[in-house]
Motif scaffolding. Sequence first.
Motif, PDB file in Angstrom:
ATOM      1  N   ASP A 123       2.279   2.589   3.392  1.00 16.21           N
ATOM      2  CA  ASP A 123       1.410   3.755   3.233  1.00 16.21           C
ATOM      3  C   ASP A 123       1.285   4.547   4.523  1.00 16.21           C
ATOM      4  OD1 ASP A 123      -0.882   5.271   1.826  1.00 16.21           O
ATOM      5  OD2 ASP A 123      -1.896   4.446   3.588  1.00 16.21           O
ATOM      6  N   ASP A 180       0.845  -1.198   0.000  1.00 19.68           N
ATOM      7  CA  ASP A 180       0.000   0.000   0.000  1.00 19.68           C
ATOM      8  C   ASP A 180       0.878   1.246   0.000  1.00 19.68           C
ATOM      9  OD1 ASP A 180      -1.980   2.094   0.770  1.00 19.68           O
ATOM     10  OD2 ASP A 180      -3.274   0.348   1.004  1.00 19.68           O
ATOM     11  N   SER A 220      -7.135   4.274  -1.207  1.00 17.76           N
ATOM     12  CA  SER A 220      -6.937   2.823  -1.172  1.00 17.76           C
ATOM     13  C   SER A 220      -8.230   2.060  -1.420  1.00 17.76           C
ATOM     14  CB  SER A 220      -6.321   2.402   0.169  1.00 17.76           C
ATOM     15  OG  SER A 220      -4.991   2.846   0.247  1.00 17.76           O
TER      16      SER A 220
HETATM   17 ZN    ZN Z   1      -2.964   6.102   2.142  1.00 19.30          ZN
END
Ligand code: ZN
Length: 380
Positions: free
Chosen positions: A268, A55, A96
Motif C-alpha cells: 500500500d 495492504d 485501511s
Molecule cells: Zn492506503
Amino acid sequence: MLAALGAIWSKITAVLMSVIMTFLTTTGLHAETSTLNAEDYLNENVKNVILLIGDGMGQLHLEKAKQERNITLVMDTFEYTAYSRTCSLSSLITDSAAGGTALSSGVRTYNGAIGVYLLDPLDIFSHPMNIRELCAQNGMMTGVVTTDATSGATPSAFSAHESSRNNTEEITLDQLASDADLIWGGENGYAEKAEVEANGFTYVTTYDEMMALEEGSRSFAQFTNNLWTLEQSDANTPNLEQMTMKAIDLLDDTDEGFFLMVEGAHIDKHSHSNYDEGMTEALEEFDKTIAAVLEYAEADGETLVVITADHETGGIVKNDDGTYSFTQGGHSAADVYVLAYGSDNFVKDGETINNYEIPQRIAYTLGFTQEQFPAEVFNY
Ligand SMILES: [Zn+2]
C-alpha cells in the motif's frame, strides 16, 4: 444502569439503522443483512488460523510484480480464487481502518474507525469483538505482525477500539491492555519500554531480541520502522517472513490453537507513491511469507491460511502494450483476492464475498457460533 442504557441505545440504534438503510437504498446503494450459516463453514480439522493481509494489494498488483520482477507467485497456485468487495459504511472506497475493522470484526464502519461501530464511535456502550479477541477469550494464543507501525490501521483493527486511526497514543494503550500474546511492528514513539514491560510484555527492538524470545512469553516489538524500504536495510531488523515464522513458533504451543494476523503494509505505502520497484519488492516479500506459511500449514495439517487485501491502492491498469501502470495515488473500489488453504468450504472458486464475511467465516470454521461472532450485521 449502563446495561439499561445499553438496551435503550440498541433500540435507538436499530431505528437509526433502518433509517440509514432506507437512505442508502434510496440513494442507489445496496443495503443488506448478511446471514451466513455457521455450520456451512465448520471444519473440525482446523485448529489454527493465519490471516495474511496485503495492504492495498489489488488483483493487478500481482500481475505487475510478476512482469516487472520476472517471478512466479505462490498466490497464483491456490486451488480456490475468490474475491472480496472492500467498501466501507461511509464510502465505496474504504481506508485501511474501516477495511481492517471489516476484516477483524465482521462489521462495516466509517472510514477512520478502529474496531468501533458507526453509531457508537466513542465506544460508550459497546464495540464489536474482533476475531483475535474471540480466539484469545477461548484459550487460543493470538498475535499481530506487520511491517507498518504497531499502531497502523490494520494491526490496530485487530487489537484496539478507537474512534480514529490517528489516536496513536490511545491505540497503543489499548494494545498494551489487550490480551494479545504478541504485537510486532514498527516503532511509533508512544510505546515506552517501561510501560510495555509494566503491562507484561517483553520489549523487543531487534531481530536478535525477537529470535531470543521463548515460548510462553508475551512480547511487544518496536522495530526501526523506516528500514522496511529499498533504500535502507539493517541486518538486525527482521523482514516479514522472519517475523511471521518466529511468531508461529511462539504461538504454536497450546492444544487450543492460535490466531495470527500478518500484514504486508508496504504494498500500500509504495502504491500511494506509485513507486514501482518498492511495491513489487514488498509484494514479493509478502508472497515469500505466504510460501513459508503454506509450508508450515502443509506439515501441520490443522491450519487454515487465508490471504486477502483490505482494498486496492493506486488504480493499476493494464496498458495496450501489456504492461501495468498506476493511475492515481489513492485507494480504489476494485475487488481484491480472497485465497484460502486448509478448508475446502471456506470459499467457493470464483465466489465474490463481502469483506466482513472473512472473519465470520474464520470464526465458524473454528466452530464458534453466531452467538459468539454475529453474522447478522447491517452492511451495504
Ligand atoms: Zn492506503
